[in-house]
Design a protein around this motif. Structure first.
Motif, PDB file in Angstrom:
ATOM      1  N   ARG A 127      -3.383 -75.587  24.631  1.00  0.00           N
ATOM      2  CA  ARG A 127      -2.871 -77.026  25.241  1.00  0.00           C
ATOM      3  C   ARG A 127      -1.504 -77.167  25.697  1.00  0.00           C
ATOM      4  NH1 ARG A 127      -4.425 -81.411  22.026  1.00  0.00           N
ATOM      5  NH2 ARG A 127      -4.473 -82.668  23.988  1.00  0.00           N
ATOM      6  N   HIS A 128      -0.821 -75.834  26.317  1.00  0.00           N
ATOM      7  CA  HIS A 128       0.629 -76.046  26.652  1.00  0.00           C
ATOM      8  C   HIS A 128       0.772 -75.045  27.889  1.00  0.00           C
ATOM      9  CE1 HIS A 128       1.394 -77.674  22.651  1.00  0.00           C
ATOM     10  NE2 HIS A 128       0.754 -76.821  22.234  1.00  0.00           N
ATOM     11  N   THR A 129       1.764 -75.417  28.677  1.00  0.00           N
ATOM     12  CA  THR A 129       2.186 -74.579  29.776  1.00  0.00           C
ATOM     13  C   THR A 129       3.202 -73.767  29.598  1.00  0.00           C
ATOM     14  OG1 THR A 129       3.527 -76.464  30.789  1.00  0.00           O
ATOM     15  CG2 THR A 129       1.196 -76.555  31.329  1.00  0.00           C
ATOM     16  N   SER A 130       3.788 -73.387  28.550  1.00  0.00           N
ATOM     17  CA  SER A 130       4.944 -72.582  28.172  1.00  0.00           C
ATOM     18  C   SER A 130       4.766 -71.343  27.067  1.00  0.00           C
ATOM     19  CB  SER A 130       6.368 -73.247  28.172  1.00  0.00           C
ATOM     20  OG  SER A 130       6.218 -74.235  26.817  1.00  0.00           O
ATOM     21  N   CYS A 131       3.284 -71.180  26.867  1.00  0.00           N
ATOM     22  CA  CYS A 131       3.372 -70.148  25.661  1.00  0.00           C
ATOM     23  C   CYS A 131       1.562 -69.762  26.254  1.00  0.00           C
ATOM     24  CB  CYS A 131       2.930 -70.645  24.445  1.00  0.00           C
ATOM     25  SG  CYS A 131       1.819 -72.264  23.952  1.00  0.00           S
ATOM     26  N   SER A 132       1.204 -68.635  25.799  1.00  0.00           N
ATOM     27  CA  SER A 132      -0.056 -68.046  26.167  1.00  0.00           C
ATOM     28  C   SER A 132      -1.007 -67.741  24.811  1.00  0.00           C
ATOM     29  CB  SER A 132       0.087 -66.832  27.109  1.00  0.00           C
ATOM     30  OG  SER A 132       1.049 -67.005  28.240  1.00  0.00           O
ATOM     31  N   LEU A 133      -2.060 -67.065  25.252  1.00  0.00           N
ATOM     32  CA  LEU A 133      -2.854 -66.394  24.238  1.00  0.00           C
ATOM     33  C   LEU A 133      -3.309 -65.246  24.611  1.00  0.00           C
ATOM     34  CD1 LEU A 133      -5.833 -69.262  23.649  1.00  0.00           C
ATOM     35  CD2 LEU A 133      -3.926 -68.720  22.139  1.00  0.00           C
ATOM     36  N   ALA A 143       3.013 -68.073  31.625  1.00  0.00           N
ATOM     37  CA  ALA A 143       1.810 -69.047  31.179  1.00  0.00           C
ATOM     38  C   ALA A 143       0.974 -68.663  32.320  1.00  0.00           C
ATOM     39  CB  ALA A 143       2.246 -70.458  30.839  1.00  0.00           C
ATOM     40  N   ALA A 144       1.280 -68.556  33.622  1.00  0.00           N
ATOM     41  CA  ALA A 144       0.407 -68.286  34.789  1.00  0.00           C
ATOM     42  C   ALA A 144      -0.177 -66.801  34.647  1.00  0.00           C
ATOM     43  CB  ALA A 144       0.971 -68.363  35.976  1.00  0.00           C
ATOM     44  N   MET A 145       0.784 -66.014  33.862  1.00  0.00           N
ATOM     45  CA  MET A 145       0.361 -64.460  34.035  1.00  0.00           C
ATOM     46  C   MET A 145      -0.579 -64.013  33.048  1.00  0.00           C
ATOM     47  SD  MET A 145       3.288 -61.764  34.474  1.00  0.00           S
ATOM     48  CE  MET A 145       4.040 -62.368  36.013  1.00  0.00           C
ATOM     49  N   MET A 146      -0.509 -64.739  31.932  1.00  0.00           N
ATOM     50  CA  MET A 146      -1.327 -64.279  30.632  1.00  0.00           C
ATOM     51  C   MET A 146      -2.271 -65.497  30.307  1.00  0.00           C
ATOM     52  SD  MET A 146       1.631 -62.226  28.750  1.00  0.00           S
ATOM     53  CE  MET A 146       3.058 -62.958  28.907  1.00  0.00           C
ATOM     54  N   PRO A 147      -3.212 -65.088  29.661  1.00  0.00           N
ATOM     55  CA  PRO A 147      -4.156 -66.060  29.361  1.00  0.00           C
ATOM     56  C   PRO A 147      -4.164 -67.473  28.639  1.00  0.00           C
ATOM     57  CG  PRO A 147      -5.244 -63.865  28.603  1.00  0.00           C
ATOM     58  CD  PRO A 147      -3.717 -63.757  28.935  1.00  0.00           C
ATOM     59  N   VAL A 148      -4.633 -68.541  29.124  1.00  0.00           N
ATOM     60  CA  VAL A 148      -4.571 -69.821  28.490  1.00  0.00           C
ATOM     61  C   VAL A 148      -5.905 -69.987  27.645  1.00  0.00           C
ATOM     62  CG1 VAL A 148      -5.401 -71.039  30.513  1.00  0.00           C
ATOM     63  CG2 VAL A 148      -4.149 -72.337  28.965  1.00  0.00           C
ATOM     64  N   SER A 149      -6.971 -69.167  28.058  1.00  0.00           N
ATOM     65  CA  SER A 149      -8.113 -69.489  27.409  1.00  0.00           C
ATOM     66  C   SER A 149      -8.679 -68.047  26.979  1.00  0.00           C
ATOM     67  CB  SER A 149      -9.108 -70.149  27.829  1.00  0.00           C
ATOM     68  OG  SER A 149      -9.835 -69.762  29.084  1.00  0.00           O
ATOM     69  N   LEU A 150      -9.426 -67.937  25.962  1.00  0.00           N
ATOM     70  CA  LEU A 150     -10.084 -66.751  25.526  1.00  0.00           C
ATOM     71  C   LEU A 150     -11.345 -67.003  25.112  1.00  0.00           C
ATOM     72  CD1 LEU A 150      -7.383 -65.115  23.163  1.00  0.00           C
ATOM     73  CD2 LEU A 150      -7.824 -64.210  25.339  1.00  0.00           C
ATOM     74  N   PHE A 207       1.439 -66.358  22.187  1.00  0.00           N
ATOM     75  CA  PHE A 207       2.699 -65.691  22.838  1.00  0.00           C
ATOM     76  C   PHE A 207       3.495 -66.944  22.933  1.00  0.00           C
ATOM     77  CE2 PHE A 207       4.060 -61.786  25.428  1.00  0.00           C
ATOM     78  CZ  PHE A 207       5.207 -62.042  25.160  1.00  0.00           C
ATOM     79  N   GLU A 208       4.554 -66.941  22.599  1.00  0.00           N
ATOM     80  CA  GLU A 208       5.405 -68.153  22.464  1.00  0.00           C
ATOM     81  C   GLU A 208       6.431 -67.659  23.589  1.00  0.00           C
ATOM     82  OE1 GLU A 208       7.368 -71.093  23.221  1.00  0.00           O
ATOM     83  OE2 GLU A 208       6.087 -71.722  21.180  1.00  0.00           O
ATOM     84  N   HIS A 209       6.881 -68.458  24.743  1.00  0.00           N
ATOM     85  CA  HIS A 209       7.579 -68.063  25.876  1.00  0.00           C
ATOM     86  C   HIS A 209       9.097 -68.856  25.594  1.00  0.00           C
ATOM     87  CE1 HIS A 209       4.402 -65.822  27.217  1.00  0.00           C
ATOM     88  NE2 HIS A 209       3.695 -66.864  27.785  1.00  0.00           N
ATOM     89  N   ARG A 210       9.142 -69.843  24.736  1.00  0.00           N
ATOM     90  CA  ARG A 210      10.490 -70.516  24.591  1.00  0.00           C
ATOM     91  C   ARG A 210      11.298 -70.146  23.641  1.00  0.00           C
ATOM     92  NH1 ARG A 210      10.692 -75.410  27.495  1.00  0.00           N
ATOM     93  NH2 ARG A 210      12.978 -74.925  27.176  1.00  0.00           N
ATOM     94  N   ASN A 211      12.480 -70.556  23.752  1.00  0.00           N
ATOM     95  CA  ASN A 211      13.365 -70.190  22.661  1.00  0.00           C
ATOM     96  C   ASN A 211      13.341 -71.060  21.498  1.00  0.00           C
ATOM     97  OD1 ASN A 211      14.300 -68.012  24.372  1.00  0.00           O
ATOM     98  ND2 ASN A 211      15.952 -68.944  25.270  1.00  0.00           N
ATOM     99  N   ALA A 212      13.328 -71.910  21.626  1.00  0.00           N
ATOM    100  CA  ALA A 212      13.433 -73.117  20.695  1.00  0.00           C
ATOM    101  C   ALA A 212      12.154 -73.269  19.663  1.00  0.00           C
ATOM    102  CB  ALA A 212      13.714 -74.564  21.028  1.00  0.00           C
ATOM    103  N   PRO A 213      12.204 -73.504  18.462  1.00  0.00           N
ATOM    104  CA  PRO A 213      11.000 -73.712  17.728  1.00  0.00           C
ATOM    105  C   PRO A 213       9.984 -74.808  18.370  1.00  0.00           C
ATOM    106  CG  PRO A 213      12.916 -73.640  16.267  1.00  0.00           C
ATOM    107  CD  PRO A 213      13.418 -74.071  17.702  1.00  0.00           C
TER     108      PRO A 213
END
Lengths: 137, 137, 137
Positions: free
Chosen positions: A38-44, A93-100, A120-126
């Motif tokens: 449910r985010h636009t800066s990480c992937s599954l 997040a556009a390049m890797m899956p949001v749903s599986l 797959f977390e794409h941000r630096n901060a926790p």
């Protein structure tokens, strides 16, 4: 049935939650499992869980393919006010899956021998990330 | 139940249709929504809908990652007779989702706060695009 | 209902299995078809099946985007003991779909005119690949 998985991240990289998923569908019959982040800066992603170097290499490859907006090669990007890792996170997040979607047989997702389920977390901060799950028989 | 969403595009970029999707599942119960784009030169992505710069940056990033076949760096490509933007469109369509699955709770897709549903057009000319939708309780 | 498709590959490239899928759902009603590839070094893609050059170009583009680990530009990668094509295969598997969901109307997947279903093999050596399929009415 539906549930939510909560994953705490500590910087860019892969966080496995295969066991949580397997525990949740255990005891169910045949069906279809769907995961949705449910985010636009990480992937599954589903990746090899045998060798941790694979996960390090994945993080490093995508960091080079989509470097921070402070990198001169990325100077054409305009969405920079949320930090140099934000717009690259949206791109990944556009390049890797949001749903599986994974078939489930006799309560067990039909993952291959080496397949693990990762956020797959794409941000630096926790960040606290939520993954919505749906199981349908 | 099933339906089709029709989206008219006017060149490369993101076209949001979140509202149409939300309207369609409204009044339904819990279930699973699946969207599937019936073309090989556009994609479905879920992205931030707060700041339009994100959408511009996404378009520009992928245009640089996969430039037109008239770009010298792409001279090894052979499928060029449908125009310089055609083969890059197919490549982007392999790289970004053709289908999305989103759990629905009490008639509402469980999108995160900033998540919007977009058709990402990869061709330059205007196109009429169709997205097949399926909802299962 | 569930089944498994078996696909034998002979090096990097796209292997179509659209007909097997269509044959399997024939005679069913409306529903949702899900395909899931049980490996971390190949992908599932939907692509144009009219012109075989598209498939060659796809293979070549991704080979250049993610070259073998013997390429100097990839010297930062550490997971190399399974061969120079192994880590690039994992990277491509993160970038392209592991699962596809396609609505089915009156027993027929609602593929667009030019859409074919392919396994995209990322390894050089021949492999036996399995794709789990799930159909739900």
């Amino acid at each position: 049935m539906q549930t939510t998985f909560h994953i705490s991240t500590r910087g860019q990289g892969l966080y496995e939650f295969t066991r949580d998923v397997i525990r949740w569908t255990a005891g169910q019959g045949d069906g279809l499992l769907t995961l949705f982040v449910r985010h636009t800066s990480c992937s599954l992603v589903i990746q090899e869980n045998a060798d941790p170097e694979v996960q390090t290499d994945l993080r490093n490859f995508f960091h080079r393919l989509v470097p921070p907006t402070t990198d001169p090669s990325m100077s054409y990007l305009t969405h920079t006010y949320e930090g140099p890792d934000d717009m690259p996170a949206h791109i990944k997040a556009a390049m890797m899956p949001v749903s599986l979607s994974i078939p489930v047989a006799q309560g067990k997702p039909v993952l291959g021998t080496w397949q693990g389920i990762y956020l797959f977390e794409h941000r630096n901060a926790p960040h606290g990330r939520t993954v919505a799950a749906h199981f349908q028989t």
